[in-house]
Design an enzyme around this catalytic site. Structure first.
Site, PDB file in Angstrom:
ATOM      1  N   VAL A  72      37.578  42.322  38.457  1.00 50.28           N
ATOM      2  CA  VAL A  72      37.484  41.353  37.359  1.00 50.28           C
ATOM      3  C   VAL A  72      37.989  40.008  37.864  1.00 50.28           C
ATOM      4  CG1 VAL A  72      38.322  40.726  35.056  1.00 50.28           C
ATOM      5  CG2 VAL A  72      37.773  43.119  35.564  1.00 50.28           C
ATOM      6  N   GLY A 117      42.306  37.267  39.645  1.00 45.03           N
ATOM      7  CA  GLY A 117      41.384  38.393  39.766  1.00 45.03           C
ATOM      8  C   GLY A 117      42.177  39.690  39.903  1.00 45.03           C
ATOM      9  N   LYS A 118      41.526  40.792  39.734  1.00 52.49           N
ATOM     10  CA  LYS A 118      42.184  42.082  39.970  1.00 52.49           C
ATOM     11  C   LYS A 118      41.104  43.128  40.190  1.00 52.49           C
ATOM     12  CE  LYS A 118      46.454  43.620  40.115  1.00 52.49           C
ATOM     13  NZ  LYS A 118      47.642  42.863  40.524  1.00 52.49           N
ATOM     14  N   GLY A 119      41.439  44.150  40.966  1.00 56.52           N
ATOM     15  CA  GLY A 119      40.483  45.222  41.205  1.00 56.52           C
ATOM     16  C   GLY A 119      41.150  46.573  41.031  1.00 56.52           C
TER      17      GLY A 119
END
Ligand code: NAD
Length: 428
Positions: A72, A117-119
């Site tokens: 995201v 962001g992050k995953g």
């Protein structure tokens, strides 16, 4: 038919524990103080881009399995997205969204030129071999590659990922673009473009803001008893550095429970035990407590440095610390904030307290792009400067608006991102 003795969590509890809702509620309070108009609020609330990928892997036993991964990108108006990747069985899109948004606000609080962001990949890394983990990481990287890049989105380690994971991502990306691209991830091993001081940066930053907050409340480190939840990268290193500075670390914990010694723990010995046995269990000369009991110990400082939703409406009344420094992301719920505030406890919020990690990640990205590497002294001095000035700015914002440090941090962060939209305008 019996419904069983385990009551389903109430709607209110589920709502309280949803990290995206928690982030959104604090965002709204900050937006109210800033007087942001509804359209801009909607822009800032909404993730810029979300990607879900299927990750097919041939397991060691030749069976084919499919894992699900997310990335995201909450907001890239201030620069490339920045944020970790976590591997866990309970990863979900709402959690990744919340973590991505927190990264936007965190980068803005410390004023580094990144968005958030992050995953995450839904998997249990304890059940995967090293080979399976490598294939999973490389295929996930390939899946999200179109939105990655040193100028687009730069991942880093998070829960259950580490330097090795970053090395695989860097290699996979580099093979596809046909050149070694070290700046595609941060938190890499030193020998392939990592930064000195990165491993300790988050814990070091926690220690720095803790010291600044103590000055404000008129306490000295040697008179402060500290409880640290979590003994990993953040908690373990914060405990170690603060022990060296003369704090009395009276309790530490891991996912299996806590240890307590009112006279103070020998932190280097605790960490050596942990390295050898992989858990705190069995450390001699201490009282054993459960994880929930640990949070309620009589102390001056509590450092939650494990995971989300640890201080909630269920236990906030019983938390006795005067100062809470959030090493973890999202350890305190919105309902708990109100209770702690009423009790007069000061909370240094996650988006400030644990920003040391992303700050040195930024330094790593700068060094990779310049091809020139700094000494550890230079890294630590620059980190110190960023954390001290950010603490001061958050404190001033909180005083100006008559709000908590948390809301002060959100006002500072959201205001900076909103300003970018005012300057850049909305394209087309
Ligand atoms: P880690 O995996 O290195 O350590 C986590 C620690 O918490 C371990 O000791 C684990 O046993 C313990 N733990 C897990 N659940 C627990 C529970 N319910 N009660 C008590 N202990 C528990 O992870 P980390 O990198 O130290 O990250 C911890 C938190 O800090 C996470 O919220 C992460 O998102 C956040 N954070 C990490 C960094 C970083 O640079 N590593 C930066 C910013 C924020």
């Amino acid at each position: 038919m019996s419904t069983g003795s385990l009551a389903a969590p109430s709607k209110q509890t589920l709502e309280e524990l949803n990290p995206f809702h928690a982030m959104a509620q604090r965002f709204e309070i900050a937006a109210d103080h800033l007087g942001l108009e509804p359209g801009l609020r909607e822009v800032l609330r909404t993730p810029d881009r979300e990607m879900t990928v299927a990750i097919p892997i041939v397991m060691d036993n030749k069976e084919l399995r499919v894992f699900i991964g997310y990335r995201v990108q909450h907001n890239f108006s201030r620069g490339p997205c920045k944020g970790g990747i976590r591997y866990a069985p309970d990863v979900n899109l709402d959690e990744v969204r919340a973590l991505a948004a927190w990264m936007t606000w965190k980068c803005s609080v410390v004023d580094i030129p990144f968005g958030g962001g992050k995953g995450g990949v839904i998997c249990d890394p304890r059940e995967l071999s090293q080979g399976e983990l490598e294939r999973l990481t490389r295929r996930y990287t390939t899946g999200i590659m179109d939105i990655l890049g040193p100028d687009r989105d730069v991942p880093a380690p998070d829960v259950n990922t580490n330097e090795q994971t970053m090395a695989w991502i860097m290699d996979t990306y580099s093979m596809h673009v046909r050149r070694t691209t070290t700046a595609i991830v941060t938190g890499k091993p030193l020998s392939i473009g990592g930064s000195r001081g990165r491993t300790e940066a988050t814990g070091r930053g926690v220690g720095i803001v803790c010291r600044e907050a103590l000055k404000k409340i008129g306490l000295r480190p040697e008179n402060a008893r500290v409880v640290v939840q979590g003994s990993g990268n953040v908690g373990g290193i914060a405990a170690m550095l603060m022990h060296r500075e003369g704090y009395r670390i009276v309790s530490m914990s891991d996912m299996y429970g806590a240890i307590h010694r009112p006279e103070g723990l020998d932190v280097p010995a605790v960490l050596a035990h942990l390295r050898q046995h992989k858990r705190l269990d069995g450390f001699a000369g201490v009282e054993r407590l459960s994880n929930s009991e640990q949070l309620e110990i009589d102390c001056e400082i509590l450092i939650p440095a494990a995971t989300e939703n640890q201080i909630t409406s269920k236990n906030a009344e019983r938390i006795r610390a005067k100062l809470i420094v959030e090493g973890a992301n999202g350890p305190t719920t919105v309902a708990a904030d109100a209770i702690l505030e009423q009790r007069g406890a000061v909370v240094v919020p996650d988006i400030l307290a644990n920003a040391g990690g992303v700050t040195v990640s930024y330094f790593e990205w700068v060094q990779d792009r310049a091809g020139f590497f700094w000494t550890e002294e230079v890294v630590n001095a620059r980190l110190e400067q960023v954390m001290v000035s950010s603490f001061e700015e958050v404190d001033q914002m909180a005083r100006r608006f008559g709000v908590s440090l948390r809301i002060g941090a959100y006002i500072l962060a959201v205001g900076r991102v909103a300003k970018v939209y005012q300057l850049r305008g909305v394209y087309a």
